[in-house]
Each structure stands twice: as C-alpha cells, then as structure tokens.
Design a protein around this motif. Structure first.
Motif, PDB file in Angstrom:
ATOM      1  N   ASP A 188       0.825  -1.222   0.000  1.00  0.00           N
ATOM      2  CA  ASP A 188       0.000   0.000   0.000  1.00  0.00           C
ATOM      3  C   ASP A 188       0.855   1.266   0.000  1.00  0.00           C
ATOM      4  OD1 ASP A 188      -2.189  -1.695   0.110  1.00  0.00           O
ATOM      5  OD2 ASP A 188      -2.378  -1.554   2.286  1.00  0.00           O
ATOM      6  N   GLY A 189       1.917   1.251  -0.775  1.00  0.00           N
ATOM      7  CA  GLY A 189       2.773   2.421  -0.914  1.00  0.00           C
ATOM      8  C   GLY A 189       3.829   2.573   0.158  1.00  0.00           C
ATOM      9  N   ALA A 190       3.770   1.748   1.218  1.00  0.00           N
ATOM     10  CA  ALA A 190       4.771   1.805   2.293  1.00  0.00           C
ATOM     11  C   ALA A 190       5.873   0.783   2.027  1.00  0.00           C
ATOM     12  CB  ALA A 190       4.111   1.537   3.633  1.00  0.00           C
ATOM     13  N   LYS A 191       7.040   1.003   2.651  1.00  0.00           N
ATOM     14  CA  LYS A 191       8.189   0.140   2.416  1.00  0.00           C
ATOM     15  C   LYS A 191       8.888  -0.230   3.722  1.00  0.00           C
ATOM     16  CE  LYS A 191       9.351   2.234  -2.074  1.00  0.00           C
ATOM     17  NZ  LYS A 191      10.431   2.934  -2.844  1.00  0.00           N
ATOM     18  N   ILE A 192       9.331  -1.476   3.803  1.00  0.00           N
ATOM     19  CA  ILE A 192      10.303  -1.904   4.795  1.00  0.00           C
ATOM     20  C   ILE A 192      11.355  -2.704   4.049  1.00  0.00           C
ATOM     21  CG2 ILE A 192       8.636  -1.916   6.693  1.00  0.00           C
ATOM     22  CD1 ILE A 192       8.531  -4.946   6.505  1.00  0.00           C
ATOM     23  N   ILE A 215      19.931   0.485   2.522  1.00  0.00           N
ATOM     24  CA  ILE A 215      18.757   0.614   3.390  1.00  0.00           C
ATOM     25  C   ILE A 215      18.753   1.992   4.037  1.00  0.00           C
ATOM     26  CG2 ILE A 215      17.591  -0.289   5.433  1.00  0.00           C
ATOM     27  CD1 ILE A 215      18.814  -3.000   4.852  1.00  0.00           C
ATOM     28  N   PRO A 216      17.697   2.777   3.852  1.00  0.00           N
ATOM     29  CA  PRO A 216      17.645   4.112   4.473  1.00  0.00           C
ATOM     30  C   PRO A 216      17.711   4.011   6.000  1.00  0.00           C
ATOM     31  CG  PRO A 216      15.955   3.882   2.768  1.00  0.00           C
ATOM     32  CD  PRO A 216      16.533   2.518   2.987  1.00  0.00           C
ATOM     33  N   ILE A 230      26.424 -13.297  14.825  1.00  0.00           N
ATOM     34  CA  ILE A 230      26.790 -11.944  14.395  1.00  0.00           C
ATOM     35  C   ILE A 230      25.833 -10.900  14.983  1.00  0.00           C
ATOM     36  CG2 ILE A 230      27.956 -12.692  12.297  1.00  0.00           C
ATOM     37  CD1 ILE A 230      25.390 -11.926  10.752  1.00  0.00           C
ATOM     38  N   TYR A 231      25.230 -11.213  16.122  1.00  0.00           N
ATOM     39  CA  TYR A 231      24.209 -10.341  16.700  1.00  0.00           C
ATOM     40  C   TYR A 231      24.739  -8.939  17.004  1.00  0.00           C
ATOM     41  CZ  TYR A 231      26.326 -11.273  21.295  1.00  0.00           C
ATOM     42  OH  TYR A 231      27.207 -11.377  22.357  1.00  0.00           O
ATOM     43  N   ARG A 232      25.980  -8.831  17.466  1.00  0.00           N
ATOM     44  CA  ARG A 232      26.509  -7.499  17.796  1.00  0.00           C
ATOM     45  C   ARG A 232      26.705  -6.661  16.545  1.00  0.00           C
ATOM     46  NH1 ARG A 232      31.515  -9.076  21.546  1.00  0.00           N
ATOM     47  NH2 ARG A 232      31.706 -10.589  19.864  1.00  0.00           N
ATOM     48  N   LEU A 233      27.252  -7.271  15.507  1.00  0.00           N
ATOM     49  CA  LEU A 233      27.440  -6.542  14.249  1.00  0.00           C
ATOM     50  C   LEU A 233      26.102  -6.081  13.693  1.00  0.00           C
ATOM     51  CD1 LEU A 233      30.110  -8.856  12.557  1.00  0.00           C
ATOM     52  CD2 LEU A 233      30.503  -6.632  13.630  1.00  0.00           C
ATOM     53  N   ALA A 234      25.108  -6.970  13.756  1.00  0.00           N
ATOM     54  CA  ALA A 234      23.791  -6.630  13.224  1.00  0.00           C
ATOM     55  C   ALA A 234      23.158  -5.480  14.004  1.00  0.00           C
ATOM     56  CB  ALA A 234      22.887  -7.854  13.261  1.00  0.00           C
ATOM     57  N   ALA A 235      23.259  -5.515  15.326  1.00  0.00           N
ATOM     58  CA  ALA A 235      22.663  -4.469  16.154  1.00  0.00           C
ATOM     59  C   ALA A 235      23.305  -3.119  15.882  1.00  0.00           C
ATOM     60  CB  ALA A 235      22.794  -4.833  17.629  1.00  0.00           C
ATOM     61  N   HIS A 236      24.617  -3.106  15.755  1.00  0.00           N
ATOM     62  CA  HIS A 236      25.309  -1.834  15.536  1.00  0.00           C
ATOM     63  C   HIS A 236      25.225  -1.376  14.086  1.00  0.00           C
ATOM     64  CE1 HIS A 236      26.707  -1.492  19.601  1.00  0.00           C
ATOM     65  NE2 HIS A 236      27.207  -2.719  19.576  1.00  0.00           N
ATOM     66  N   ALA A 237      24.687  -2.227  13.209  1.00  0.00           N
ATOM     67  CA  ALA A 237      24.376  -1.801  11.849  1.00  0.00           C
ATOM     68  C   ALA A 237      22.942  -1.281  11.761  1.00  0.00           C
ATOM     69  CB  ALA A 237      24.570  -2.958  10.872  1.00  0.00           C
ATOM     70  N   ASP A 238      22.290  -1.156  12.937  1.00  0.00           N
ATOM     71  CA  ASP A 238      20.963  -0.548  13.064  1.00  0.00           C
ATOM     72  C   ASP A 238      19.827  -1.391  12.508  1.00  0.00           C
ATOM     73  OD1 ASP A 238      21.951   1.705  14.397  1.00  0.00           O
ATOM     74  OD2 ASP A 238      22.382   2.727  12.503  1.00  0.00           O
ATOM     75  N   PHE A 239      20.002  -2.712  12.448  1.00  0.00           N
ATOM     76  CA  PHE A 239      18.867  -3.556  12.084  1.00  0.00           C
ATOM     77  C   PHE A 239      17.883  -3.577  13.245  1.00  0.00           C
ATOM     78  CE2 PHE A 239      21.753  -5.193   8.840  1.00  0.00           C
ATOM     79  CZ  PHE A 239      20.881  -5.285   7.749  1.00  0.00           C
ATOM     80  N   ASP A 240      16.611  -3.562  12.909  1.00  0.00           N
ATOM     81  CA  ASP A 240      15.564  -3.592  13.938  1.00  0.00           C
ATOM     82  C   ASP A 240      15.316  -4.998  14.451  1.00  0.00           C
ATOM     83  OD1 ASP A 240      14.480  -0.739  13.952  1.00  0.00           O
ATOM     84  OD2 ASP A 240      14.382  -1.228  11.820  1.00  0.00           O
ATOM     85  N   VAL A 241      15.379  -5.975  13.551  1.00  0.00           N
ATOM     86  CA  VAL A 241      15.065  -7.354  13.897  1.00  0.00           C
ATOM     87  C   VAL A 241      16.028  -8.278  13.175  1.00  0.00           C
ATOM     88  CG1 VAL A 241      13.266  -9.121  14.034  1.00  0.00           C
ATOM     89  CG2 VAL A 241      12.616  -6.705  14.000  1.00  0.00           C
TER      90      VAL A 241
END
Length: 311
Positions: A188-192, A215-216, A230-241
C-alpha cells in the motif's frame, strides 16, 4: 572453469564465489579449526553413529524420531514503533535448519504443517542439506517438494550445511536468495527492508555492510542470518530485527529444554526463542529438522510465524 562456476561468478561476483567454492573444495568441512568456532561437531561423522547407537541402547531412538516429526507452530509478536501502518500484523513464516534429505518422514511432516498456515512472506534461514559436504541432489529435490507448497514470495539465505552450488537451483524454484543483499518489501505504498547474509558460521562469507548499504537509516530493517553469532554486528548496523537458526535449540536437551551444546559462539540466551540486544530484537528458531542424528529430546521442532506490529 565449469558452467556452475561461471554462473556463480556472474551472480555473486568473482571474490564471493571463489571464496565459497574454494572453502568447499578443501576436502570437505573440518571437525577442528576453520570457521568462527574451533570445534564443529556437525562435521564429525564417525561420532554420529556413536550417538545414534547410545540412544538406541537405552531404547529411546524411536521416541526421539517421533519427536523430530512433532512440529510446533510458534507465534512471535514483534512491536516496532516506526513500523508503517500498512505493515501492521504483517506475517513472516520463518523456516530454518530443514535438512530435508535427513528423513523423508520429517519432510512430509513439515509440508503438512505449513500447508494451511496464513502468512504474507516466507523466510528461509539456511541448512537445507543434511550433510556438510557431498552431493546436493537429494537436498535440491526435497526443497523442490517443499517450495511448491509455500506461498510466494519466499526469501532465503544459505547455512553452513549448504553448498553454494545449490544457489542456482533454489533461485530457479522461485526463492529470492539474499546473498549479502537487501530487498524492498512494499505494501500500500509503504516500504520496509529485508536483508540477508551468507553463512557467518563456517564459511564466514557474511558481509553486513554490503547487505545494509542501500537501506535508508530511518526505515524498518529485518536481517536474515543463519546463526545468531553476528548479533553485535547486526545491532550496531541498526537492524531492527534479526531472524536466525543454526543452534537447533540444542536438539538433544536436558529436561526443561536445557541444551547440552548449541554449537554457536554466542551467549546461551540467544540459543532459542525471542531475545533482545541493544535496540535490536531477535529470534532464534530451534529449527524444523534434525542434524547429526535424527532425534530430538526436550526440544521439539518448530516453524515460526512472526507478526510485525505497531505498539
């Protein structure tokens, strides 16, 4: 150079393809050394028969096999404050550690379990093959049977049991493989955004920077990784989930679901189920299949439906 190597270099780039192919060619996976961890029990095939014999000796093997087919459907709620309204209650079917060529009865149980589920997309987080080396035909055939029962779109990554030579076959089935890449999900026009990395556990060819590059910063971003390591790398790369598997939750556990081993270099609280690190939410599925021996104790297999929700 054979045809598959040419295809992989065209698809992944020369360096990524040659790294993966080169490591696979090093006389199969090693038990000691290589990878992120020093010890890799999944590669110690002489031990598989010993574990199986020990379970049979105490008369528990049939029960363990029955447990391996007793798939649980888990629902996991993920609240995201900046989730676009259009994605409220967006449902992601998460399948991992399928090992489809381990036992045909396990695959049949999985197909039956997922057939009637309601979801918007499916995410596969690796380990489609039972062994860590050798032929791929059985795993490819098993995945073909499964994929035909899944609703599209289906997204996937590779795990430490998977050969890179499986990639063209999986993509020909319609699986959108994310090899250190991201894709846009629109509604519906939104993006993730959904990103995926190649195996970080044994091959160590993951590249979060490349996967997250387009990714914006303000967008909701989800990451598929075979392992939680790789949870620490992922978190500090600003992934939400972050969605992952690999651990099998221990597969053979003590009463209460206490794992004897997780084969994963990360805190034990990341070994199964829902977790948090910094601002990132995560989920480690115990998987739908079995590895090393076809038995589960105190840790039933699962398929998971993640619900993305506004607070």
């Amino acid at each position: 150079m054979d045809t598959i190597e040419q295809q992989l270099e065209a698809r992944l780039g020369r360096i990524h393809a040659r790294q993966r192919l080169g490591i696979e060619a090093e006389h199969g996976h090693r038990v000691f050394g290589r990878g992120l961890n020093f010890f890799h029990p999944e590669n110690w095939y002489s031990a598989h028969a010993l574990i199986r014999f020990a379970i049979q000796l105490v008369g528990m093997y049939e029960r363990g096999q029955s447990n391996a087919r007793n798939l649980q459907v888990k629902n996991n709620r993920i609240h995201l404050p900046h989730l676009p309204q259009a994605f409220h209650d967006f449902k992601i079917l998460h399948l991992t550690d399928l090992h489809v060529d381990m036992d045909d009865r396990n695959l049949a149980a999985l197909i039956q379990t997922v057939a009637g589920l309601d979801y918007d997309i499916c995410a596969l987080t690796g380990d489609y093959r039972a062994r860590t080396f050798g032929e791929i035909d059985g795993a490819v055939a098993g995945m073909q049977r499964l994929i035909t029962t899944l609703k599209q779109p289906v997204y996937g990554i590779l795990g430490n049991h998977d050969s890179i030579r499986m990639l063209p076959a999986l993509e020909s089935m319609g699986v959108i493989m994310l090899m250190n890449e991201a894709t846009t999900l629109e509604k519906d026009g939104a993006k993730i955004f959904l990103a995926g990395v190649d195996d970080p556990h044994y091959f160590r060819v993951d590249n979060i920077q490349k996967a997250a590059r387009d990714i914006p910063e303000e967008a909701v971003s989800l990451l598929l990784s075979h392992t939680p390591e790789i949870y620490r790398l992922a978190a500090h790369a600003d992934f939400d989930v972050m969605f992952c598997g690999h651990t099998h939750g221990g597969q053979i556990c003590l009463p209460g679901g206490i794992p004897i081993t997780l084969d994963s270099k990360c805190p034990r609280y990341l070994g199964a189920g829902k977790w948090h690190y910094q601002k990132m939410q995560g989920y480690t599925s115990v998987g739908a299949g079995t590895s090393i021996v076809n038995a589960r104790f105190n840790c039933l297999p699962e398929v998971t439906i993640h619900h993305l929700l506004l607070p």
